[in-house]
Scaffold this motif. Structure first.
Motif: not given
Lengths: 508, 112, 152
Positions: B39, B41-42, B45, B55, B67, B69-70, B73, B76-78
């Motif tokens: 996480l 790492f994401l 990025i 915001i 960014d 978008l990560p 992501m 969602t991964a959490i």
């Protein structure tokens, strides 16, 4: 027609949630609802296969592309997707029908069907997602519900198997997520057709990400060095779930994604093709060698799954090798045909074999082949269908397994990989030997004294098995050119014309 | 760059936990550590040095922002991680009930 | 926890009193995070977790009976599946309505930017997700607690 695509996610998810909601008032609702849902989806899939030959694209939320940059989440159905949708629906339908009686032994029947619906939604989602992060999310939905389903009976063995499966599955998911992170870093997009156009051409980066993704999805598909969880999880799970896991899940979330990524998203490379071929051959050989010594019926079948998946990887891998070196496209097409055909066939006969094992366990209460014997006179339908499935998996004509195996072997010979074709033949012979052992110990010979009282399994279970056995025969018809054009040729074309994937989706 | 390296070390710590530990709970903790490293790492990025949070505000047009978008992501991964870990812990509790221990060396009904 | 006494043991009076003050505040904060999901960081999941933490705090400090927990779990599961169904319905409504006719289509008026009531279906979806996550996390907690109590 593309308005119908979200139904593949809405229907199973809706079924799952409605089942939980009404669990207390209408406990039997889930089992009938999921059968209806799968019947509907099977019909829809057959309709799409016959009437919609082009690639269908659906943009969730109605966001249109801005300057050729896709913003919406894509749902895509093309030829390759359709055969996966077909096997998920067909095997799912028969397994759900089989479960109606089988799950009577569990206290929380409703939860079984909820998890089953979630697993179906996850698999459908993986197959139709055109966006790599959504693919990951659906993959996790399918995986988590399959972890829970493996442990559904809460026996010692099942819990242990599920823990092992969860740890390895969790690690593989994290590796996949890292790979997706790198892909996003390099391309700035998550849309798979877009990634294919944006991906930089330097080889070291591509190979690094490919290694991450092959190990991640290879673990989900139980490719050779990553296979250790499969025999435990698939043999301990309740039998209908074993049939789903072995028949569909490892294909939908493992092999399908590997094929999609390395044909359509990454540019074809010789190194990756070689890796897939070698690992496929190794899993083919090692799976069958480990299977020979097993005396647990379902464990034996699970090891054969590894071996048969090796055939699929071999067929796909040889096709990829030929394509990447610029060889004869016809041989590549033949080889890929063999791989995909074997993928479909394996899901049918392996599901049937696991259902047979489940029926035997349902009546005799054992999975040990030494404690069975003479069941043919007691359970005629189970014995006949398992004979058909065994012949099919060992590649005896006229059953479907013969045709797909012979295509792979012919393609390997034509491509001058004589050693690989030799291995394929040898493994097929050992498979035959292994299944003659099953037939001899389980069904032939004298009936065990303990088993004099047992009867054939209930009607719903035997109908499912008979239907799958008929499919084993009918699938052979797919080899006839006019039928092949409808089902398999579109899928092969998707893989042969690798750049067509992004062209049809975003027009670049 | 050093942050990426630390992420990698964290990943390896988690992997060490999964491979070397014998206690079910510690294995789960190892997996959790591994997940957090991915996480991180994401997040890294999408990170841009001295940028603001994504915001929308008055000075939105000029501002340089990270960014988003990560970050979506990662959220969602959490959620996925929560589901995985809840299931894993409940399986671990069940296993404890069956065997009376958290030691995986004592759990050996599956062989071959 | 499950004794023959009329009230479950729980923790000391200090903890109980502080939880009495804190839990509503935490719950309110969760609601704030949830409904402002389309304007500020946060949203359904984050808000739901915060709301569930208020619930968990109450159970931890006051303690609970086994049979009561079991009933509670059933209610939580009902809420969870109802919220999920509503969320799915919201997405399907976008598909069915003629104005959008697309899955997850935003069929409501978008409103003006920066206001609380804007963004069409997104805040509504956030609220459903918030309820769902709150119920789900609480029911995970309650399920593990029931398992522990059955052991004792």
């Amino acid at each position: 027609m593309s308005t119908l695509i979200p139904l593949y996610i809405i229907v199973p998810l809706g079924t799952a949630f409605i089942t939980v909601f009404f669990a207390k008032w209408l406990p039997g609702l889930g089992k009938y609802l999921i059968n209806l849902a799968l019947l509907f989806l099977t019909g829809l899939t057959i309709y799409l296969v016959i009437h919609e030959p082009q690639t269908m694209i659906y943009r969730v939320g109605g966001f249109t592309d801005v300057a050729n940059i896709p913003i919406a989440i894509f749902l895509m159905i093309d030829g390759l997707t359709k055969i996966l949708l077909l096997i998920i629906s067909l095997v799912g339908l028969f397994v759900a029908f089989y479960s109606i009686k089988y799950t009577k032994q569990y206290t929380c029947e409703g939860n079984f069907y909820t998890l089953f619906g979630l697993m179906l939604a996850g698999m459908y989602g993986v197959v139709i997602a055109g966006d790599i992060f959504n693919l990951y999310v659906f993959l996790e939905i399918a995986s988590i519900s399959s972890y829970a389903l493996v442990a559904f009976g809460i026996e010692k063995q099942q819990l242990e198997a599920t823990f092992k499966y969860q740890i390895l599955g969790g690690v593989s998911s994290l590796i996949i997520l890292t790979g997706i992170g790198f892909l996003y870093w390099a391309t700035g997009t998550l849309n798979m057709p877009d990634i294919a156009t944006q991906l930089p051409k330097h080889d070291t980066f591509n190979i690094f990400v490919s290694v991450l993704l092959i190990s991640g999805f290879g673990l989900k598909a139980a490719m050779f060095p990553f296979h250790s969880w499969l025999p435990d999880a698939h043999s301990s799970a309740p039998s209908p779930i074993s049939a789903m896991l072995s028949g569909v899940l490892i294909k939908a979330i493992g092999i399908y994604v590997i094929i999609r990524l390395f044909f359509n998203v990454f540019s074809l490379s010789y190194e990756i093709a070689m890796t897939i071929t070698v690992l496929g051959t190794l899993s083919m050989i090692i799976g069958v060698l480990l299977a020979v010594g097993q005396w647990d019926f379902k464990r034996l079948l699970a090891y054969h799954s590894i071996s048969q998946m090796g055939y699929v990887f071999l067929g796909i891998g040889i096709g990829m090798l030929i394509l990447s070196t610029g060889g004869d496209g016809k041989i590549a097409a033949l080889s890929i045909l063999g791989g995909l055909f074997h993928l479909m066939n394996h899901s049918i006969f392996k599901a049937l074999l696991f259902l047979n094992a489940g029926s035997v366990e349902y009546r005799t209460g054992t999975r040990n082949l030494r404690k069975m014997g003479g069941l043919a006179s007691r359970m005629p339908i189970t014995s006949a269908t398992s004979f058909i499935a065994s012949m099919s998996i060992s590649g005896i004509p006229p059953f479907n397994g013969f045709f797909s195996k012979i295509i792979i072997i012919i393609a390997a010979i034509q491509a001058r990989y004589y050693l690989l074709s030799f291995f394929a033949v040898i493994v097929s012979i050992i498979t035959l030997a292994s299944f003659s052992k099953v037939l001899k110990y389980a069904f032939a010979g004298k009936t065990h004294e303990k088993h004099n009282e047992i009867k054939e399994v209930p009607v719903s279970m035997s109908i499912s098995m008979t239907a799958l056995a008929l499919l084993c025969l009918l699938m052979s018809l797919l080899i006839i050119p006019s039928i092949r054009e409808v089902f398999l040729t579109p899928a092969i074309n998707v893989l042969l014309e690798t750049s067509q994937y992004s062209v049809s989706a975003i027009g670049i | 760059m050093i942050l990426f390296f630390l992420c990698f070390i964290l990943f390896m710590v988690g992997l060490y936990g999964i491979i070397m530990q014998r206690n079910l709970i510690k294995i789960i903790i190892g997996l959790a550590i591994m997940e957090y490293s991915v996480l991180f790492f994401l997040i890294l990025i999408g990170y841009i040095d001295s940028a603001t949070a994504p915001i929308i505000s008055e000075s939105f047009e000029e501002a340089l922002f990270v960014d988003p978008l990560p970050q979506a992501m990662v959220l969602t991964a959490i959620v996925i991680g929560l589901a995985t870990k809840a299931l894993m812990l409940s399986v671990a509790i069940r296993l404890y009930k069956e065997y009376g221990t958290f030691d995986i060396r004592k759990m050996n009904t599956l062989k071959g | 926890m499950s004794n023959d006494n009329q009230t479950p043991e729980g923790m000391t009076i200090v903890v109980k009193k502080i939880c009495q003050f804190m839990a509503p505040t935490i719950f309110l904060f969760g609601i704030y995070i949830t409904v402002h999901g389309h304007l500020t960081p946060g949203g359904g999941f984050t808000g739901g977790v915060i709301m569930a933490s208020a619930f968990i705090l109450q159970i931890l400090s006051y303690g609970s009976f086994l049979d009561k927990l079991q009933q509670e779990k059933w209610h939580l599961e009902l809420t969870e599946s109802l919220a999920l169904l509503c969320f799915l319905m919201l997405a399907v409504l976008g598909l069915l309505l003629a104005t959008t006719s697309v899955f997850f289509g935003n069929f409501l008026h978008r409103g003006s930017f920066g206001e609380l009531i804007s963004g069409g279906i997104i805040p509504i979806g956030n609220i459903f997700v918030g309820i769902e996550v709150c119920a789900a996390i609480s029911s995970i907690f309650v399920a593990l607690l029931i398992f522990k109590d059955k052991e004792a």
